[in-house]
Design a protein around this motif. Sequence first.
Motif, short mmCIF file in Angstrom:
data_model
loop_
_atom_site.label_atom_id
_atom_site.label_comp_id
_atom_site.label_asym_id
_atom_site.label_seq_id
_atom_site.Cartn_x
_atom_site.Cartn_y
_atom_site.Cartn_z
N PRO A 1 0.83 -1.22 0.00
CA PRO A 1 0.00 0.00 0.00
C PRO A 1 0.86 1.26 0.00
CG PRO A 1 -0.89 -1.60 1.54
CD PRO A 1 0.44 -2.14 1.06
N GLY A 2 0.44 2.24 -0.80
CA GLY A 2 1.17 3.49 -0.92
C GLY A 2 2.07 3.54 -2.14
N MET A 3 2.35 2.40 -2.75
CA MET A 3 3.20 2.36 -3.94
C MET A 3 2.39 2.71 -5.18
SD MET A 3 5.52 -1.01 -3.52
CE MET A 3 6.99 -0.97 -2.53
N THR A 4 3.07 3.25 -6.18
CA THR A 4 2.46 3.53 -7.47
C THR A 4 2.88 2.41 -8.41
OG1 THR A 4 2.59 5.90 -7.05
CG2 THR A 4 2.25 5.21 -9.33
N VAL A 5 1.89 1.84 -9.12
CA VAL A 5 2.16 0.71 -9.99
C VAL A 5 1.57 0.96 -11.37
CG1 VAL A 5 2.27 -0.99 -8.13
CG2 VAL A 5 0.08 -0.49 -9.19
N CYS A 6 2.08 0.23 -12.36
CA CYS A 6 1.50 0.20 -13.70
C CYS A 6 0.69 -1.08 -13.82
CB CYS A 6 2.59 0.22 -14.77
SG CYS A 6 3.52 1.76 -14.82
#
Length: 108
Positions: A39-44
Motif C-alpha cells: 500500500p502506498g506504492m504507485t504501480v503500472c
Amino acid sequence: MTKAQPRASLNTFVLPAMSIDHGIYEQQGERPLFLDAKPGMTVCVRCEYLTGETPRQDWWMGSVLHCGGGARDPSMHNLFQIADVDSGVICWVNADLVTHIVPKEPGQ
C-alpha cells in the motif's frame, strides 16, 4: 437361473478443464513482481478487456490502497485495491496484471 437386476441410468456430464494464461509479467528471477507491491506504492497495471470490448488503452497507473492475501498464504497478494491516478476511480485488480512498480524519488 438368476433374475437380472435393473440398472440405474446415470447421466454423467464432464466439463472440460480450462486454464487461462494471463500473460507475461516482468519477473525478478523466479519471484513475481507483484509480491513486492505494498500500500502506498504507485504501480503500472495492464488493461484486460472482456470479449467484445474495444481496447482504449494498454495500461494505466494507480496507487495501491490495499493488498488482499490468498486463503492458503495471506502474505501472498492475489488482489489489489488500486486508485487510478488520472481519474481517481478505485477498483479491484488481479495481482498478475501489475506489470511495474514505479520507484519513489530519493528522499521520500
